[in-house]
Scaffold this active site. Structure first.
Site, PDB file in Angstrom:
ATOM      1  N   ALA A  25       0.899  -1.222  -0.134  1.00  0.00           N
ATOM      2  CA  ALA A  25      -0.117  -0.139   0.015  1.00  0.00           C
ATOM      3  C   ALA A  25       0.916   1.295   0.009  1.00  0.00           C
ATOM      4  CB  ALA A  25      -0.905  -0.091   1.231  1.00  0.00           C
ATOM      5  N   GLY A  61       0.806  -5.068   1.061  1.00  0.00           N
ATOM      6  CA  GLY A  61      -0.590  -5.166   0.220  1.00  0.00           C
ATOM      7  C   GLY A  61      -0.303  -5.636  -1.351  1.00  0.00           C
ATOM      8  N   GLU A  95      -0.653  -9.451  -0.693  1.00  0.00           N
ATOM      9  CA  GLU A  95      -2.100  -9.556  -0.143  1.00  0.00           C
ATOM     10  C   GLU A  95      -2.847  -9.537  -1.744  1.00  0.00           C
ATOM     11  OE1 GLU A  95      -1.829  -6.217   2.682  1.00  0.00           O
ATOM     12  OE2 GLU A  95      -2.678  -7.933   4.023  1.00  0.00           O
ATOM     13  N   GLU A 110       4.690  -5.140   7.175  1.00  0.00           N
ATOM     14  CA  GLU A 110       3.803  -3.987   7.724  1.00  0.00           C
ATOM     15  C   GLU A 110       4.340  -3.611   9.101  1.00  0.00           C
ATOM     16  OE1 GLU A 110       2.534  -6.348   5.827  1.00  0.00           O
ATOM     17  OE2 GLU A 110       1.044  -5.700   4.526  1.00  0.00           O
TER      18      GLU A 110
END
Ligand code: CAA
Length: 326
Positions: A130, A174, A177, A197
């Site tokens: 992200a 992300g 993911e 993260e």
């Protein structure tokens, strides 16, 4: 759909590519591409007329995405989505994720597209997570009430068209993911999967704590998530079942392999593939007996299809099946 120029495609795929952009939906408005009325030998061998769903009219949609590239190859059967922010290693901003959700919906609704490839532009990353710059100033209330990075699950889980992640380079946070939300992961030889993260003072927020454990087992998932380190390379990803194959030879070979796989899927009966995908994905959500019941229902439903008669007849008559997606 038009014609997204693809500035760094040449960099990524080389000038000999056979790609052409997603066509205007107006070209699809009859559900027919030019090649359908003038069926080629290859199409003849692969299948006949499409069924009702694949012949239906589609709405006019815009395709003016800024952070992704979208194109269609294989006479409209294979969609390719490229996350296109190479300068920040394809970091997943809200705009990227919104556009990705939109284009997935668009391609899934397209009567011609039978398989979708998701990849990242440049040579270094599928997506490095992200967008940290965008996230830094978020507060609990804005993240929670704004559902920061949530809801994108639906973009992939509601997509009936199979999605192949072609992971070249970093798939972190992300990015890892997102790859795990896809149906199949092909790993380029330089692929790196990780959930860093915790280094940033947060935990995975797009399904990592749930999907990684299913993909690599509890101990390895805990090691990666709790330490924010100990990434997985392409070989290990395959050996643990996170990815299905390592593709050597660089980004171009990776995309070629993804397209080959997508074409194999695309020549089959659309509704059969969609039911197979839904049944397999149910394994994550349902217990064994419920999952097997669902599978059996779908299996029975196949016998309501023309394509089942065609597939089995073709086998017995020692010829290639001509699926009609009905
Ligand atoms: N968000 C925003 N920008 C990012 C980014 C990210 N996730 N990852 C890389 N970038 C930017 C860098 O800031 C840099 O920009 P500048 O040139 O303007 O400085 C550019 O991309 C290139 O990156 P690096 O110079 O760091 O490249 P590198 O080769 O030295 O390192 C890397 C590569 C190891 C992947 C490193 O970039 C990195 O660690 N990135 C962050 C990975 C990460 O922590 N991801 C998790 C994000 S949080 C998340 O995803 C939450 C969630 O679960 C949903």
């Amino acid at each position: 759909m038009w014609l997204q120029s693809a500035p760094n495609q040449a960099l990524f795929r080389g000038s000999s590519s056979t790609f052409y952009p997603i066509r205007s939906p107006r070209l699809f408005s009859t559900g027919r591409l030019p090649s359908d009325t003038d069926q080629t030998e290859a199409e003849d061998a692969e299948g006949g007329d499409d069924g009702e769903f694949w012949d239906r009219e589609v709405d006019d949609v815009s395709n003016l995405y800024e952070t992704i590239l979208a194109e269609i190859v294989d006479d409209g059967r294979v969609g390719i989505i490229t996350i296109n922010r190479p300068e920040v290693l394809n970091a997943l901003s809200t705009q990227v994720m919104d556009e990705l959700a939109d284009v997935l919906q668009e391609l899934d609704a397209d009567p011609r597209v039978k398989a979708i490839i998701l990849t990242g532009s440049g040579k270094k990353a599928f997506a490095a997570g992200a967008d940290i710059k965008e996230m830094r100033d978020q507060e609990f209330v804005t993240a929670y009430l704004g559902r920061l990075l949530s809801g994108y699950e639906r973009a992939t889980s509601e997509c009936r068209t199979p999605i192949i992640a072609a992971v070249n380079g970093y798939a972190l946070g992300g990015g890892c993911e997102l790859a795990m939300m896809c149906d199949i992961i092909l790993a380029g030889e330089n692929a790196v999967f990780g959930q860093p993260e915790t280094n940033l003072g947060v935990i995975p927020g797009m399904g990592g704590t749930q999907r990684l454990i299913r993909a690599v087992g509890k101990s390895r998932a805990m090691e990666m998530i709790l330490s924010g380190a100990h990434f997985i390379d392409a070989e290990e990803a395959v050996s643990r079942g996170l990815a299905s194959r390592v593709i050597t030879g660089g980004p171009e070979k990776l995309i070629e392999a993804a397209i080959d796989l997508a074409k194999q899927i695309a020549r089959l009966s659309g509704p059969v593939v969609a039911m197979a995908k839904e049944a397999v994905n149910s394994a994550n959500d349902l217990g064994l007996s419920e999952g097997v019941k669902k599978e059996n229902l779908f299996f029975s439903a196949c016998f309501g299809l023309y394509d089942q008669k065609e597939g089995m007849s073709a086998f017995l008559e020692k010829r290639k099946a001509r699926f009609e997606n009905r």
